[in-house]
Design an enzyme around this catalytic site. Structure first.
Site, PDB file in Angstrom:
ATOM      1  N   PRO A   1     -18.299 -14.704  -7.627  1.00  9.25           N
ATOM      2  CA  PRO A   1     -16.944 -15.254  -7.490  1.00  9.25           C
ATOM      3  C   PRO A   1     -16.690 -16.395  -8.468  1.00  9.25           C
ATOM      4  CG  PRO A   1     -18.269 -15.742  -5.539  1.00  9.25           C
ATOM      5  CD  PRO A   1     -19.116 -14.921  -6.445  1.00  9.25           C
ATOM      6  N   GLU A   2     -15.586 -16.339  -9.171  1.00  8.21           N
ATOM      7  CA  GLU A   2     -15.199 -17.431 -10.059  1.00  8.21           C
ATOM      8  C   GLU A   2     -14.032 -18.181  -9.412  1.00  8.21           C
ATOM      9  OE1 GLU A   2     -15.591 -17.753 -13.956  1.00  8.21           O
ATOM     10  OE2 GLU A   2     -16.676 -15.908 -14.395  1.00  8.21           O
TER      11      GLU A   2
END
Ligand SMILES: [Zn+2]
Length: 271
Positions: free
Chosen positions: A2-3
């Site tokens: 996840p960014e």
């Protein structure tokens, strides 16, 4: 992994269930993730009202009326499940609200983290104290980048991944922003000129804002039982497109390795 846009989307999704709700039951189902859960996590959160949610870099923030904020990081594989029918082996933390909702932190690889931090001291919390400005905030401007990158011989690609320069930028969005700004990722950071930095700032803000918008448009799906927050597919112009034509000039995208991470770029558009 996840960014920032996934974390932002997750926080917005969680807010629908948690903002203003009271936590009536909190359960940990193992000792911790990358590090142990705070020993008083269940005690502090049980009965607490959620007063707001937020995000700093790639951390999600759940503020409570106890003066403490639950700070979570999704690590490599973390996600929140909404109202699951049943719990699985990777569901490590369960929050139940007075609104009848159940939010479950699921993290198969357990590189994530959960901490309790005094809300008044969040800025001084070690993981936050040295962070640079948020990409979408007003503090990220060309003057900040110019001062932060002045005289630096490391490449612009690696400097943008440095959380002290800009908070929360990951590999994908650095590659995308450098294409949009037309900057060669191999260039020494201190050699990137003023006009290029002036292009880079809106490029960073736009790639992040567009990804958050893409994530937001998927949020309606999470209203269903047994939803999952935070992951969505996006289309990229350079990321993971080695050998494919540049979306702007049709030159094949190149992949190189910088600091142990892949960089994708267009040798014609980026100078
Ligand atoms: Zn190109």
């Amino acid at each position: 992994m996840p960014e920032l846009p996934e974390v932002e989307t997750t926080v917005r999704g969680l807010a629908r269930y948690l903002d203003g709700a009271r936590l009536i039951r909190v359960q940990t189902r193992r000792a911790g993730l990358r590090r142990p859960f705070p020993v008083d996590l269940v005690q502090v959160l049980t009965g607490a009202a959620v007063t707001g949610l937020g995000r700093r870099a790639k951390y999600g923030l759940i503020h409570t009326d106890r003066g403490q904020t639950m700070v979570f990081h999704l690590g490599m594989s973390g996600r929140w499940r909404t109202n699951p029918d049943e719990l699985g082996t990777h569901d490590h933390l369960v929050l139940e609200t007075d609104g009848g909702h159940r939010l479950v932190l699921c993290d198969p690889r357990r590189f994530g983290s959960v901490d309790l931090v005094m809300e008044a001291g969040l800025d001084q919390w070690p993981a936050f104290a040295a962070l640079g400005p948020e990409p979408l905030g007003d503090a990220l401007d060309a003057a900040h980048l110019k001062a932060a990158l002045k005289g630096r011989s490391a490449t612009i690609k690696l400097m943008l991944l440095d959380q002290r320069i800009v908070a929360g930028l990951g590999n994908i969005y650095v590659c995308e922003a450098l294409l949009r700004a037309g900057i060669d990722p191999r260039k020494a950071a201190g050699q990137v000129g003023g006009p290029a930095l002036a292009r880079l700032v809106p490029a960073i803000k736009t790639v992040i804002a567009e990804a958050i918008e893409a994530g937001g448009s998927t949020l309606r799906d999470f209203a269903q039982p047994d939803g999952e927050l935070g992951y969505f597919s996006k289309r990229f112009d350079v990321y993971d497109r080695a050998g494919q034509p540049c979306t702007r000039c049709s030159t094949p995208i190149q992949r190189i390795v910088q600091g142990g991470r892949s960089t994708w770029f267009c040798a014609k558009c980026q100078r």
